[in-house]
Design a protein around this motif. Structure first.
Motif, PDB file in Angstrom:
ATOM      1  N   ASP A   1      -0.545  -6.048  -5.517  1.00  0.00           N
ATOM      2  CA  ASP A   1       0.347  -5.810  -4.384  1.00  0.00           C
ATOM      3  C   ASP A   1       0.746  -7.169  -3.806  1.00  0.00           C
ATOM      4  OD1 ASP A   1       1.767  -4.461  -2.457  1.00  0.00           O
ATOM      5  OD2 ASP A   1       0.158  -3.046  -2.023  1.00  0.00           O
TER       6      ASP A   1
ATOM      7  N   SER B   1       1.989   5.496  -6.416  1.00  0.00           N
ATOM      8  CA  SER B   1       1.423   4.237  -5.928  1.00  0.00           C
ATOM      9  C   SER B   1       1.517   3.187  -7.039  1.00  0.00           C
ATOM     10  CB  SER B   1      -0.043   4.443  -5.548  1.00  0.00           C
ATOM     11  OG  SER B   1      -0.806   4.714  -6.715  1.00  0.00           O
TER      12      SER B   1
ATOM     13  N   GLY C   1       0.798  -1.229   0.000  1.00  0.00           N
ATOM     14  CA  GLY C   1       0.000   0.000   0.000  1.00  0.00           C
ATOM     15  C   GLY C   1       0.830   1.278   0.000  1.00  0.00           C
TER      16      GLY C   1
END
Ligand SMILES: NC(=O)c1ccc[n+]([C@@H]2O[C@H](COP(=O)([O-])OP(=O)(O)OC[C@H]3O[C@@H](n4cnc5c(N)ncnc54)[C@H](OP(=O)(O)O)[C@@H]3O)[C@@H](O)[C@H]2O)c1
Length: 316
Positions: free
Chosen positions: A252, A232, A194
């Motif tokens: 992720d 990100s 994250g």
């Protein structure tokens, strides 16, 4: 015209030092000349630098006796070590220490040392969130560089500390580009937990280093954390999608899964990503695109880098 000051560049045949050597050569009216240091002056990359106007000199950080002559008469020295060639933090520390001592012996006025955090200051060996690696490290390819910082401070010439970010070039050369998943969907897979990822075009690192040398020895003692963008996983996937003209999703990857991927250094890299995630905003603050652009007005954003390099990203 005043005589140019020599910047001796370790790693001139590689990514970081090569970027600096090319930046100095391109800055024709600037104050510096480049001395490209290499273990192999007759190799193609060294000869290409010579043809472009660089002086080329032999230097091997594993052979400290070679360093004094290589640095003689230099105003500045760029020091970078290549952990991945041998993957030994002890050897990396020995190389960096030999470089530091040689800069002092040679009477150099300004050193830029390409370091990284000693992660053990933030995540002690007793902290089980990151597995301890190679007996006494958390992120070996960071820790040995950080361990060398006090050697530069105590035994080297006046030193500025440059902290580079993740090279976007890893998407070209390190197999990190988006790959198709079982459903045929292009997927960018990285273990970010994250967290955003500070990244930079490898070629820009040397240009930022030139900006530090331009500030001069008064910048000694300062740390310069550099990045071109801080994005990100989803933002990077979207940027890939724009140049590949196809939807790219971000996955992720759990840190433990990444550590277990089995390629050499997977555990070290997995710990690195988790260290960055544990550092949160502090880690992100340590790399500053605004400062980086002051040092290097040509600094590329991720979009600019992608536009220039789309054709080099391996496709599936
Ligand atoms: N990849 C990333 O995302 C990333 C991000 C931040 C930091 N880093 C760090 O960057 C470092 C590598 O820098 P790079 O990417 O510029 O390396 P690179 O492109 O792989 O080139 C390595 C350079 O190191 C020189 N070198 C290696 N051993 C030497 C020795 N014993 N004496 C003198 N020169 C030596 C080589 O010169 P010759 O072969 O010509 O002698 C070559 O120019 C690594 O330590 C890594 O941890 C990487």
């Amino acid at each position: 015209m005043p005589e140019k000051q020599i910047i001796a560049v370790f790693g001139a045949t590689g990514a970081q030092g090569g970027g600096l050597a090319r930046a100095i050569l391109a800055d024709r009216s600037g104050p510096f000349a480049v001395r490209a240091l290499t273990r192999n002056p007759s190799a193609d990359k060294a000869q290409a630098l010579a043809r472009a106007g660089a002086e080329v000199a032999l230097a091997d950080a594993d052979e400290p006796d070679t360093l004094e002559r290589a640095l003689a008469g230099a105003h500045g020295v760029y020091c970078v070590t290549n952990f991945w060639e041998h993957m030994s933090p002890e050897r990396e520390l020995a190389q960096a220490s030999a470089m530091a001592r040689a800069t002092k012996r040679a009477g150099v006025e300004h050193v830029v040392w390409s370091t990284l955090e000693d992660t053990r200051k933030d995540v002690p060996l007793s902290d089980a969130r990151l597995p301890t690696l190679k007996g006494k490290y958390k992120v070996p390819h960071f820790d040995a560089k950080g361990e060398a910082d006090p050697v530069f401070a105590a035994e080297g010439a006046p030193t500025s500390y440059l902290l580079a970010a993740f090279y976007w070039d890893n998407f070209i050369f390190f197999g990190m580009q988006p790959r198709r998943n079982a459903d045929g969907l292009l997927t960018l897979s990285l273990p970010l937990g994250g967290q955003k990822l500070p990244g930079i075009a490898a070629e820009d690192i040397g240009k930022c280093a030139l900006g530090i040398f331009r500030r001069g020895p008064s910048a000694a003692g300062r740390r310069f954390g550099i990045a071109g963008d801080i994005l990100s996983g989803e933002e990077m996937a979207a940027a890939f999608g724009r140049v590949l003209k196809e939807k790219v999703v971000f996955q992720d990857v759990p840190f433990d899964v990444y550590r277990g991927l089995g390629f050499p250094g997977a555990d070290d890299m997995g710990n690195m990503f988790q260290y960055q995630q544990l550092g949160g905003k502090d880690f992100l603050r340590a790399r500053d695109p605004v400062l980086s652009r002051e040092l290097n007005p040509e600094l590329q954003s991720f979009d600019a880098w992608m536009a220039a390099n789309a054709g080099r990203i391996p496709r599936e």
